[in-house]
Design a protein around this motif. Sequence first.
Motif, PDB file in Angstrom:
ATOM      1  N   ALA A 307      26.004  38.318  41.294  1.00 22.02           N
ATOM      2  CA  ALA A 307      25.655  37.691  40.010  1.00 22.02           C
ATOM      3  C   ALA A 307      26.894  37.080  39.367  1.00 22.02           C
ATOM      4  N   GLN A 308      27.991  37.826  39.371  1.00 21.24           N
ATOM      5  CA  GLN A 308      29.238  37.322  38.784  1.00 21.24           C
ATOM      6  C   GLN A 308      29.760  36.114  39.579  1.00 21.24           C
ATOM      7  N   GLY A 309      29.684  36.196  40.915  1.00 21.41           N
ATOM      8  CA  GLY A 309      30.156  35.097  41.766  1.00 21.41           C
ATOM      9  C   GLY A 309      29.387  33.817  41.502  1.00 21.41           C
ATOM     10  N   LEU A 310      28.080  33.940  41.277  1.00 20.68           N
ATOM     11  CA  LEU A 310      27.244  32.749  41.033  1.00 20.68           C
ATOM     12  C   LEU A 310      27.642  32.047  39.736  1.00 20.68           C
ATOM     13  N   ILE A 311      28.240  32.783  38.826  1.00 24.53           N
ATOM     14  CA  ILE A 311      28.730  32.169  37.582  1.00 24.53           C
ATOM     15  C   ILE A 311      30.111  31.538  37.823  1.00 24.53           C
ATOM     16  N   GLU A 312      31.000  32.311  38.471  1.00 21.25           N
ATOM     17  CA  GLU A 312      32.370  31.809  38.691  1.00 21.25           C
ATOM     18  C   GLU A 312      32.412  30.563  39.562  1.00 21.25           C
ATOM     19  N   VAL A 313      31.504  30.488  40.538  1.00 21.00           N
ATOM     20  CA  VAL A 313      31.573  29.397  41.511  1.00 21.00           C
ATOM     21  C   VAL A 313      31.273  28.040  40.861  1.00 21.00           C
ATOM     22  N   LEU A 314      30.630  28.077  39.701  1.00 22.40           N
ATOM     23  CA  LEU A 314      30.301  26.813  39.025  1.00 22.40           C
ATOM     24  C   LEU A 314      31.382  26.383  38.030  1.00 22.40           C
ATOM     25  N   ASP A 315      32.468  27.131  37.987  1.00 24.53           N
ATOM     26  CA  ASP A 315      33.582  26.766  37.108  1.00 24.53           C
ATOM     27  C   ASP A 315      34.236  25.473  37.627  1.00 24.53           C
ATOM     28  N   GLU A 316      34.447  24.526  36.726  1.00 18.05           N
ATOM     29  CA  GLU A 316      34.944  23.217  37.166  1.00 18.05           C
ATOM     30  C   GLU A 316      36.352  23.242  37.727  1.00 18.05           C
ATOM     31  N   GLU A 317      37.220  24.071  37.155  1.00 11.71           N
ATOM     32  CA  GLU A 317      38.591  24.153  37.679  1.00 11.71           C
ATOM     33  C   GLU A 317      38.543  24.680  39.123  1.00 11.71           C
ATOM     34  N   TYR A 318      37.693  25.666  39.312  1.00 11.20           N
ATOM     35  CA  TYR A 318      37.549  26.217  40.658  1.00 11.20           C
ATOM     36  C   TYR A 318      37.026  25.155  41.621  1.00 11.20           C
ATOM     37  N   LEU A 319      35.945  24.478  41.249  1.00  7.59           N
ATOM     38  CA  LEU A 319      35.322  23.519  42.172  1.00  7.59           C
ATOM     39  C   LEU A 319      36.239  22.340  42.466  1.00  7.59           C
ATOM     40  N   ASN A 320      36.989  21.913  41.463  1.00 11.06           N
ATOM     41  CA  ASN A 320      37.916  20.815  41.692  1.00 11.06           C
ATOM     42  C   ASN A 320      38.967  21.220  42.724  1.00 11.06           C
ATOM     43  N   TYR A 321      39.538  22.400  42.516  1.00 19.34           N
ATOM     44  CA  TYR A 321      40.515  22.922  43.477  1.00 19.34           C
ATOM     45  C   TYR A 321      39.890  23.059  44.870  1.00 19.34           C
ATOM     46  N   ARG A 322      38.683  23.568  44.903  1.00 14.98           N
ATOM     47  CA  ARG A 322      38.005  23.831  46.170  1.00 14.98           C
ATOM     48  C   ARG A 322      37.814  22.532  46.978  1.00 14.98           C
ATOM     49  N   ILE A 323      37.214  21.546  46.346  1.00 17.00           N
ATOM     50  CA  ILE A 323      36.895  20.300  47.048  1.00 17.00           C
ATOM     51  C   ILE A 323      38.186  19.547  47.390  1.00 17.00           C
ATOM     52  N   MET A 324      39.139  19.547  46.442  1.00 20.60           N
ATOM     53  CA  MET A 324      40.383  18.817  46.679  1.00 20.60           C
ATOM     54  C   MET A 324      41.234  19.501  47.754  1.00 20.60           C
ATOM     55  N   SER A 325      41.205  20.814  47.823  1.00 24.79           N
ATOM     56  CA  SER A 325      42.068  21.470  48.812  1.00 24.79           C
ATOM     57  C   SER A 325      41.521  21.265  50.222  1.00 24.79           C
ATOM     58  N   VAL A 326      40.205  21.185  50.368  1.00 27.71           N
ATOM     59  CA  VAL A 326      39.648  20.893  51.702  1.00 27.71           C
ATOM     60  C   VAL A 326      39.971  19.449  52.078  1.00 27.71           C
ATOM     61  N   SER A 327      39.874  18.559  51.103  1.00 26.44           N
ATOM     62  CA  SER A 327      40.176  17.164  51.421  1.00 26.44           C
ATOM     63  C   SER A 327      41.674  16.964  51.708  1.00 26.44           C
ATOM     64  N   TYR A 328      42.523  17.817  51.126  1.00 28.52           N
ATOM     65  CA  TYR A 328      43.963  17.796  51.411  1.00 28.52           C
ATOM     66  C   TYR A 328      44.220  18.116  52.893  1.00 28.52           C
ATOM     67  N   LEU A 329      43.479  19.076  53.423  1.00 23.47           N
ATOM     68  CA  LEU A 329      43.586  19.403  54.846  1.00 23.47           C
ATOM     69  C   LEU A 329      43.172  18.185  55.687  1.00 23.47           C
ATOM     70  N   GLY A 330      42.074  17.554  55.280  1.00 25.75           N
ATOM     71  CA  GLY A 330      41.605  16.359  55.998  1.00 25.75           C
ATOM     72  C   GLY A 330      42.648  15.247  55.981  1.00 25.75           C
ATOM     73  N   ASP A 331      43.269  15.029  54.814  1.00 25.43           N
ATOM     74  CA  ASP A 331      44.300  13.987  54.692  1.00 25.43           C
ATOM     75  C   ASP A 331      45.451  14.258  55.656  1.00 25.43           C
ATOM     76  N   GLY A 332      45.861  15.528  55.733  1.00 24.37           N
ATOM     77  CA  GLY A 332      46.980  15.906  56.591  1.00 24.37           C
ATOM     78  C   GLY A 332      46.681  15.626  58.061  1.00 24.37           C
ATOM     79  N   LEU A 333      45.459  15.965  58.488  1.00 27.78           N
ATOM     80  CA  LEU A 333      45.102  15.766  59.901  1.00 27.78           C
ATOM     81  C   LEU A 333      45.032  14.274  60.226  1.00 27.78           C
ATOM     82  N   ARG A 334      44.408  13.532  59.327  1.00 29.37           N
ATOM     83  CA  ARG A 334      44.258  12.085  59.518  1.00 29.37           C
ATOM     84  C   ARG A 334      45.619  11.427  59.691  1.00 29.37           C
ATOM     85  N   LYS A 335      46.584  11.889  58.883  1.00 33.41           N
ATOM     86  CA  LYS A 335      47.931  11.314  58.906  1.00 33.41           C
ATOM     87  C   LYS A 335      48.575  11.448  60.292  1.00 33.41           C
TER      88      LYS A 335
END
Length: 459
Positions: A307-335
């Motif tokens: 229940a607590q996780g379902l609330i935390e996961v929708l936090d915008e700071e968290y989601l921004n970090y989450r999506i951007m950090s995965v895309s950072y890995l993608g950028d590194g590989l592409r390079k």
Amino acid sequence: MDWKYRTIIEPFKIKSVEPLGFTTQEERKEVLRKADYNLFKIPADKVLIDLLTDSGTGAMSAEQWACIMRGDESYAGARSFYVFEKTIKDLTGYKEVIPTHQGRAAERILFSIVGGKDKIFLSNSHFDTTRANVEATGATAIDLPIKEALDFEKKLDFKGNMDLSALEDYLKGSNSKNIVMVILTVTNNSLGGQPVSMKNIREVSKLCKKYNTALFIDAARFAENSYFIKLKEEGYSNKTPREIAKEMFSYADGCLMSAKKDAIVNIGGFFAMKNSEWAKQAREIEILGEGFPTYGGLAGRDLEAIAQGLIEVLDEEYLNYRIMSVSYLGDGLRKHGVPIVEPPGGHAVYVNAKKFLSHIPPEAFPAQALACELYLEAGIRSCEIGSLMFGKNNNGKFIPAPMELVRLAVPRRVYTQSHIDFVVEVFEHLAKKKDRIQGLRIVEASPTLGHFTAKLIPV
Ligand code: F0G
């Protein structure tokens, strides 16, 4: 936060740590041989960076650990169940909420009610356990992703979308009376962790209503999908991820959830729905295998942490970090010229091994060969999504999967940017010597979900 800097930082500080599994190359060679070149069989303490899955591998927050202490362990009617139920009802709008020990248990119970011989399930892509649970009832699972989803180089915002015209053809076709359910997997794990747009969800929902078929959302990564909608879909930039998630759920009749992903817990799942008749049957089956319907194979503390996780996961700071950090890995590989499924997904980057190791034919499992090499080189564990997972044996004739991918799934809140930089550096090195990587051959495999236990050897 009002942010004027480019650097996206991990939005947490670390309270508890555990060591990584450092090994020598000599040791890894032996570990891999003993594991029959199957990364599921490697002891985790022999893994340095574990990108096998984002499932159940996330780090819980201090608040979730507090929930673990608060959990009510009463057999029936535990307070923690009501916290869990209310959180899910508020989020999804579905009145029937049934906990399970993980996502696939929810699949098994639901499909045993609506599935069966001759029945048909349609999806943007069934996840492998979803497909296996559909097929175990005698029903057929059909994937209808948009065509672009299989063009791995094409950059599209919502490559997880379902092919609407193919869907309608099925819904009005000659077998339409056998179609019992459409399942939208958000994000689409099997084809690159790609998001589904709100527009697509809405259109699929309309078609399901028109042809009187139930729509369920496989919500394992619903929060990541919501954030992609916020970032990329017109009209959503000012909405909160929670508002977006609620709208997504509003178009469906129910959801299946592996809480091990976007509820950021180590175990758990649930399904929720509007249909009280199905829920009644589900609770009867639940008691046979999972447990009493107010705990469903989980401890009270697990319910509270979900229940607590379902609330935390929708936090915008968290989601921004989450999506951007995965895309950072993608950028590194592409390079470094490593071909990946574009764009990077929400929970993982998928390396296109068919292209990266074009000298290895599908029957020698190029994606598995790359996954083994990554381990051998630097102790990084990844997951093959290719012919080992989805290839078929048709009367002795090998039918390869349409893709040969290596998924680098990023556990939630576990690794820092320097861990990811390390992974990128290892790929830089592999890219230079990739022509020397060799294929593999199966020596033993079981017919259902065989990739978990298969034994292989280098060719
Ligand atoms: N649906 C999706 C989209 C999934 O990704 C998974 C699990 C499940 C259902 C089943 O849930 O594991 O809790 O029983 N995916 C994991 C993965 C195993 O590594 O992607 P479960």
